[in-house]
Design an enzyme around this catalytic site. Sequence first.
Site, PDB file in Angstrom:
ATOM      1  N   CYS A  83       0.812  -1.230   0.071  1.00 28.83           N
ATOM      2  CA  CYS A  83       0.190  -0.022   0.046  1.00 28.83           C
ATOM      3  C   CYS A  83       0.955   1.363   0.022  1.00 28.83           C
ATOM      4  CB  CYS A  83      -1.050  -0.178   1.307  1.00 28.83           C
ATOM      5  SG  CYS A  83      -2.277   1.262   0.942  1.00 28.83           S
ATOM      6  N   HIS A 105      -2.789  -4.927   1.145  1.00 31.78           N
ATOM      7  CA  HIS A 105      -2.332  -5.438   2.462  1.00 31.78           C
ATOM      8  C   HIS A 105      -2.372  -6.840   2.765  1.00 31.78           C
ATOM      9  CE1 HIS A 105      -2.362  -1.216   4.345  1.00 31.78           C
ATOM     10  NE2 HIS A 105      -2.996  -1.073   3.403  1.00 31.78           N
ATOM     11  N   GLU A 152      -0.551  -8.362   4.633  1.00 33.51           N
ATOM     12  CA  GLU A 152      -0.544  -8.715   6.111  1.00 33.51           C
ATOM     13  C   GLU A 152      -1.564  -8.814   6.821  1.00 33.51           C
ATOM     14  OE1 GLU A 152      -0.408  -4.197   5.775  1.00 33.51           O
ATOM     15  OE2 GLU A 152       0.314  -5.751   4.656  1.00 33.51           O
TER      16      GLU A 152
END
Length: 216
Positions: A79, A195, A197
């Site tokens: 991002c 994202h 993660e």
Amino acid sequence: MAVIGVLALQGDVREHVRALEESGATAKPVRRLAEIESIDGLVIPGGESTTLWKLATAFDLLDPLRKIIADGMPAFGSCAGLIMLADRLRDGVAGQQTFGGIDMTARRNAFGRQVDSFERDVFLRLDGDGTEGTAGAEGASGADGVGTEEVAPFHAVFIRAPWVEQAGEEVTVLGEDNGRIIAVRQGPLLATAFHPELTPDRRIHELFVKMVKGTS
């Protein structure tokens, strides 16, 4: 074991550390130059790109990180991290700068503001080595947008996400969403507009660990 630092100026630091450890690396937050010089690879987390730029400047990291990345340290940006790895930026604030490294133009907040955030499955090609340069001058990589190799679905979380408006000839496009480039690789540098993660799917972090180890 590869030691990967997560730039701990702002953003999803803990989430990246956990994802990297689950992907077979030793991971730790880093924010000082001496800490960064001791690692094998660097993650630039999602957050807010203008804040990352200002804090990197305040910590005297902007120019040193540009050199470290240019000298070949593997880096992955998600991002806002994608924006920070872009050589060129559109819709940035006045004077905004990046670390650079990937021959691409990123458009900040391209998918809209916070209220326009969304999740959906995208299709990625994660088996390239980042040397074939599938993007071309206008970022096209074939009819499916991700080259000719096998693609796989990935549940992606987009939060005030950028996209890659243009990618250079040496950039490999790993994924698109409705014609917009959302994942790229150029040699030891990897970037996603979303994202990874924030999901339990570790394939992108596993790819980056392999890149740091020199096995992908």
